[in-house]
Design an enzyme around this catalytic site. Sequence first.
Site, PDB file in Angstrom:
ATOM      1  N   ALA A 125       0.861  -1.180   0.000  1.00 49.95           N
ATOM      2  CA  ALA A 125       0.000   0.000   0.000  1.00 49.95           C
ATOM      3  C   ALA A 125       0.903   1.237   0.000  1.00 49.95           C
ATOM      4  O   ALA A 125       2.075   1.167   0.371  1.00 49.95           O
ATOM      5  CB  ALA A 125      -0.904  -0.022   1.222  1.00 49.95           C
ATOM      6  N   GLY A 133       0.653  -5.121   1.023  1.00 49.48           N
ATOM      7  CA  GLY A 133      -0.584  -5.179   0.250  1.00 49.48           C
ATOM      8  C   GLY A 133      -0.382  -5.803  -1.124  1.00 49.48           C
ATOM      9  O   GLY A 133      -1.325  -6.363  -1.701  1.00 49.48           O
ATOM     10  N   GLU A 183      -0.695  -9.396  -0.489  1.00 47.78           N
ATOM     11  CA  GLU A 183      -2.103  -9.673  -0.184  1.00 47.78           C
ATOM     12  C   GLU A 183      -2.953  -9.658  -1.456  1.00 47.78           C
ATOM     13  O   GLU A 183      -3.840 -10.496  -1.635  1.00 47.78           O
ATOM     14  CB  GLU A 183      -2.631  -8.652   0.831  1.00 47.78           C
ATOM     15  CG  GLU A 183      -1.987  -8.814   2.204  1.00 47.78           C
ATOM     16  CD  GLU A 183      -2.347  -7.699   3.162  1.00 47.78           C
ATOM     17  OE1 GLU A 183      -2.032  -6.534   2.855  1.00 47.78           O
ATOM     18  OE2 GLU A 183      -2.949  -7.982   4.205  1.00 47.78           O
ATOM     19  N   GLU A 225       4.870  -5.372   7.064  1.00 50.21           N
ATOM     20  CA  GLU A 225       4.163  -4.289   7.758  1.00 50.21           C
ATOM     21  C   GLU A 225       4.684  -4.051   9.164  1.00 50.21           C
ATOM     22  O   GLU A 225       4.672  -2.935   9.677  1.00 50.21           O
ATOM     23  CB  GLU A 225       2.649  -4.602   7.817  1.00 50.21           C
ATOM     24  CG  GLU A 225       1.916  -4.464   6.501  1.00 50.21           C
ATOM     25  CD  GLU A 225       1.893  -5.730   5.662  1.00 50.21           C
ATOM     26  OE1 GLU A 225       2.712  -6.653   5.909  1.00 50.21           O
ATOM     27  OE2 GLU A 225       1.043  -5.795   4.754  1.00 50.21           O
TER      28      GLU A 225
HETATM   29  C1  HXC Z   1       5.145   4.207  -1.589  1.00 51.13           C
HETATM   30  C2  HXC Z   1       7.104   3.184  -2.186  1.00 51.13           C
HETATM   31  C3  HXC Z   1       6.682   1.985  -1.560  1.00 51.13           C
HETATM   32  C4  HXC Z   1       5.410   1.956  -0.923  1.00 51.13           C
HETATM   33  C5  HXC Z   1       8.640   1.676  -2.411  1.00 51.13           C
HETATM   34  N1  HXC Z   1       8.314   2.943  -2.685  1.00 51.13           N
HETATM   35  N2  HXC Z   1       7.670   1.065  -1.706  1.00 51.13           N
HETATM   36  N3  HXC Z   1       6.323   4.283  -2.198  1.00 51.13           N
HETATM   37  N4  HXC Z   1       4.676   3.102  -0.956  1.00 51.13           N
HETATM   38  N5  HXC Z   1       4.899   0.858  -0.342  1.00 51.13           N
HETATM   39  C6  HXC Z   1       9.105   3.937  -3.399  1.00 51.13           C
HETATM   40  C7  HXC Z   1      10.314   4.364  -2.600  1.00 51.13           C
HETATM   41  O1  HXC Z   1       9.965   5.341  -1.633  1.00 51.13           O
HETATM   42  C8  HXC Z   1      11.216   4.926  -3.674  1.00 51.13           C
HETATM   43  O2  HXC Z   1      10.773   6.225  -4.006  1.00 51.13           O
HETATM   44  C9  HXC Z   1      10.918   4.010  -4.858  1.00 51.13           C
HETATM   45  O3  HXC Z   1       9.663   3.379  -4.585  1.00 51.13           O
HETATM   46  C10 HXC Z   1      11.967   2.925  -5.025  1.00 51.13           C
HETATM   47  O4  HXC Z   1      12.127   2.280  -3.778  1.00 51.13           O
HETATM   48  P1  HXC Z   1      13.547   2.050  -3.080  1.00 51.13           P
HETATM   49  O5  HXC Z   1      13.283   1.814  -1.639  1.00 51.13           O
HETATM   50  O6  HXC Z   1      14.480   3.149  -3.438  1.00 51.13           O
HETATM   51  O7  HXC Z   1      14.026   0.736  -3.832  1.00 51.13           O
HETATM   52  P2  HXC Z   1      14.899  -0.474  -3.241  1.00 51.13           P
HETATM   53  O8  HXC Z   1      16.057   0.033  -2.459  1.00 51.13           O
HETATM   54  O9  HXC Z   1      15.179  -1.365  -4.420  1.00 51.13           O
HETATM   55  O10 HXC Z   1      13.942  -1.233  -2.222  1.00 51.13           O
HETATM   56  C11 HXC Z   1      12.777  -1.859  -2.719  1.00 51.13           C
HETATM   57  C12 HXC Z   1      11.855  -2.259  -1.519  1.00 51.13           C
HETATM   58  C13 HXC Z   1      11.640  -1.021  -0.613  1.00 51.13           C
HETATM   59  C14 HXC Z   1      12.542  -3.385  -0.721  1.00 51.13           C
HETATM   60  C15 HXC Z   1      10.573  -2.788  -2.104  1.00 51.13           C
HETATM   61  O11 HXC Z   1      11.188   0.045  -1.450  1.00 51.13           O
HETATM   62  C16 HXC Z   1      10.630  -1.254   0.461  1.00 51.13           C
HETATM   63  O12 HXC Z   1      10.936  -1.870   1.481  1.00 51.13           O
HETATM   64  N6  HXC Z   1       9.406  -0.718   0.255  1.00 51.13           N
HETATM   65  C17 HXC Z   1       8.389  -0.756   1.284  1.00 51.13           C
HETATM   66  C18 HXC Z   1       7.783  -2.117   1.342  1.00 51.13           C
HETATM   67  C19 HXC Z   1       6.692  -2.184   2.432  1.00 51.13           C
HETATM   68  O13 HXC Z   1       6.952  -1.890   3.592  1.00 51.13           O
HETATM   69  N7  HXC Z   1       5.491  -2.568   2.019  1.00 51.13           N
HETATM   70  C20 HXC Z   1       4.378  -2.631   2.928  1.00 51.13           C
HETATM   71  C21 HXC Z   1       3.658  -1.325   2.917  1.00 51.13           C
HETATM   72  S1  HXC Z   1       2.360  -1.311   4.115  1.00 51.13           S
HETATM   73  P3  HXC Z   1      11.833   7.450  -4.199  1.00 51.13           P
HETATM   74  O14 HXC Z   1      10.941   8.631  -4.451  1.00 51.13           O
HETATM   75  O15 HXC Z   1      12.646   7.498  -2.981  1.00 51.13           O
HETATM   76  O16 HXC Z   1      12.627   7.019  -5.416  1.00 51.13           O
HETATM   77  C22 HXC Z   1       1.145  -2.177   3.397  1.00 51.13           C
HETATM   78  C23 HXC Z   1      -0.071  -2.303   4.262  1.00 51.13           C
HETATM   79  C24 HXC Z   1      -1.119  -3.020   3.541  1.00 51.13           C
HETATM   80  O17 HXC Z   1       1.240  -2.647   2.336  1.00 51.13           O
HETATM   81  C25 HXC Z   1      -2.375  -2.823   4.268  1.00 51.13           C
HETATM   82  C26 HXC Z   1      -3.538  -3.385   3.532  1.00 51.13           C
HETATM   83  C27 HXC Z   1      -3.505  -3.238   2.099  1.00 51.13           C
END
Ligand code: HXC
Length: 262
Positions: free
Chosen positions: A69, A113, A116, A136
């Site tokens: 998400a 998400g 999911e 998460e």
């Molecule tokens: C918004 C995101 C994002 C996210 C990545 N980006 N994940 N933006 N929401 N979930 C953005 C980063 O901020 C970054 O933007 C760009 O995508 C590239 O990501 P990087 O981190 O620079 O890439 P990398 O180093 O290769 O790492 C990839 C990654 C990491 C491991 C996937 O991005 C990451 O850990 N993302 C978060 C994953 C996460 O926690 N997902 C769960 C979210 S909570 P910029 O502008 O800096 O280039 C969730 C709750 C669900 O999903 C609830 C119900 C649906």
Amino acid sequence: MSYECILVETRGEGSRKTGLITLNRPKQLNALSDQLMDELGQALLAFDADDGIGCIVLTGSERAFAAGADIPTMLPHTFMSAFKSGLISKNWETILQVRKPVIAAVAGFALGGGCELAMMCDFIIAADTAKFGQPEIKLGIIPGAGGTQRLPRAVGKSKAMDMLLTARMMDAAEAERAGQVSRVVPADQLMTEALAAAETINGFSGPSVMLIKELVNLAYQAPLSEGVGVERRYFHALFGSEDQREGMGAFLEKRAPAFKHS
Ligand code: HXC
């Protein structure tokens, strides 16, 4: 209909085609914003209502199916704003209304998400680059679109607890061993394989396809005796279809069936 966060197209050669939806927010690794989920829901329902479509393939990019998400838009929420706006639930569950099969074709990250969403599809074909995870807990939250419920059903309690509590990622080979995905293919063959699976399904009788989907989902909700009973009723019901005559007749006449989906 024009979309900003997804690409929507139709693929295939036969009389029933495949609806292909590609998540398309590359700069955010296909983070699942509200707008994206609204658009995805609309596209899914449109394909479901279209008699010319047999099944749907949902995919992302080579780098990410979806990284979860959208974190920036979630950050400012309070309990009350999340509760009142129905954060997540209102447009995340549209996919569960779809009666035709939805195949997830996953390459790269399927996190939070994104994982999911893939699990809400009917089966997952993974590229060898795919990585699944429910991170998460690292953000001080928990999954909100079924991760704590669907992951244990997919991979068992021990692995689900491990994934959810340590936030580690599972690669495609581990995901296949665990039963999270149906098959793993080289990344450059992912779409060929997913679209070929869709094409195979498109060639079968639509009512059989939709009933199998409904019944397999029932297996996760009903006691065995009830599920088997409902299956028996539908099994009997299909002897009232034209496609049953055509399918069995074609077998005996040693020719390919021409299903009418009726
Ligand atoms: C918004 C995101 C994002 C996210 C990545 N980006 N994940 N933006 N929401 N979930 C953005 C980063 O901020 C970054 O933007 C760009 O995508 C590239 O990501 P990087 O981190 O620079 O890439 P990398 O180093 O290769 O790492 C990839 C990654 C990491 C491991 C996937 O991005 C990451 O850990 N993302 C978060 C994953 C996460 O926690 N997902 C769960 C979210 S909570 P910029 O502008 O800096 O280039 C969730 C709750 C669900 O999903 C609830 C119900 C649906």
